[in-house]
Design an enzyme around this catalytic site. Structure first.
Site, PDB file in Angstrom:
ATOM      1  N   ALA A  42      60.526 125.559  57.923  1.00 35.48           N
ATOM      2  CA  ALA A  42      61.808 124.889  58.140  1.00 35.48           C
ATOM      3  C   ALA A  42      62.917 125.726  57.527  1.00 35.48           C
ATOM      4  CB  ALA A  42      61.790 123.493  57.512  1.00 35.48           C
ATOM      5  N   ASN A  51      69.673 124.794  57.154  1.00 35.40           N
ATOM      6  CA  ASN A  51      71.046 124.927  57.634  1.00 35.40           C
ATOM      7  C   ASN A  51      71.831 123.679  57.232  1.00 35.40           C
ATOM      8  OD1 ASN A  51      70.059 127.194  59.401  1.00 35.40           O
ATOM      9  ND2 ASN A  51      69.008 125.476  60.349  1.00 35.40           N
ATOM     10  N   HIS A  60      61.938 119.123  50.441  1.00 38.33           N
ATOM     11  CA  HIS A  60      62.281 120.490  50.020  1.00 38.33           C
ATOM     12  C   HIS A  60      63.596 120.926  50.680  1.00 38.33           C
ATOM     13  CE1 HIS A  60      60.950 124.930  49.511  1.00 38.33           C
ATOM     14  NE2 HIS A  60      62.015 124.979  50.279  1.00 38.33           N
ATOM     15  N   GLU A  61      63.665 120.785  51.989  1.00 42.15           N
ATOM     16  CA  GLU A  61      64.871 121.218  52.706  1.00 42.15           C
ATOM     17  C   GLU A  61      66.077 120.378  52.307  1.00 42.15           C
ATOM     18  OE1 GLU A  61      64.555 123.972  54.096  1.00 42.15           O
ATOM     19  OE2 GLU A  61      62.371 123.977  54.192  1.00 42.15           O
ATOM     20  N   HIS A  66      67.746 121.403  49.194  1.00 45.12           N
ATOM     21  CA  HIS A  66      68.558 122.610  49.380  1.00 45.12           C
ATOM     22  C   HIS A  66      70.010 122.304  49.747  1.00 45.12           C
ATOM     23  CE1 HIS A  66      65.832 125.915  48.917  1.00 45.12           C
ATOM     24  NE2 HIS A  66      65.074 125.652  49.956  1.00 45.12           N
TER      25      HIS A  66
HETATM   26 ZN   LIG Z   1      63.297 126.465  50.708  1.00 46.38          ZN
END
Ligand SMILES: [Zn+2]
Length: 175
Positions: free
Chosen positions: A78, A81, A111-112, A115
């Site tokens: 993944a 963005n 996780h994403e 971010h």
């Molecule tokens: Zn990552």
């Protein structure tokens, strides 16, 4: 691959000071996979994560909308963005999936999402420091899964699978 199938949702949050925010959500996949897009589970996880991270980081989700697209022939798990995370379509399960597979997908989703704050809102100065945002997101994938979702076994999966994967990668000349 398009036009993509789209499912819309929303996340709402009330802060301690009484203020509120809402963020439009969306899921996308190829139209041919529409029946396998389990929007309910994905939106549940998304809302759990947005609430958890907003409270943990003490900073509201910064990018206005939160969309997640499952895309074909994607060699990454993944990518974070801002406002539109792309996932490999292997995270859709047309043939059914084990709990471990659902847990792994939830881990990647968290996780994403982490971010958005650490990696996107705050980012490293240069690529040399990529490890910093990635290790932080690795921690958050398991931490958020345990704290905010039903996947209480996330740290076991981390120790058993992801940590072993890291040890292997670390032995390669490409590390
Ligand atoms: Zn990552």
């Amino acid at each position: 691959a398009g036009p993509y199938h789209r499912v819309a949702g929303e996340w709402r949050h009330s802060f301690e000071d009484g203020s509120r925010m809402s963020v439009p959500l969306a899921l996308y996949c190829r139209a041919s996979l529409a029946e396998h897009l389990d929007a309910r589970e994905l939106f549940d996880l998304t809302r759990q994560g947005l609430t958890f991270f907003t409270e943990l980081f003490g900073h509201p989700y910064p990018f206005g909308k939160y969309e997640q697209a499952f895309v074909p022939e994607y060699n990454l798990g993944a990518m974070e963005n801002p406002g539109l995370v792309t996932f490999t379509e292997e995270y859709l399960f047309p043939d059914g999936a084990t709990r471990a597979q659902h847990q792994g997908r939830a881990n990647t989703l968290m996780h994403e999402m982490s971010h958005m704050w650490f990696g996107d809102l705050v980012t490293m100065r240069w690529w040399d420091d990529l490890w910093l945002k990635e290790s932080f997101a690795e921690f958050m994938g398991a931490h958020a899964s345990v704290q905010a979702t039903d996947f209480e076994e996330a740290w076991i999966a981390f120790a058993d699978r992801r940590k072993a994967w890291a040890y292997q990668q670390d032995q390669l000349p490409t590390t």
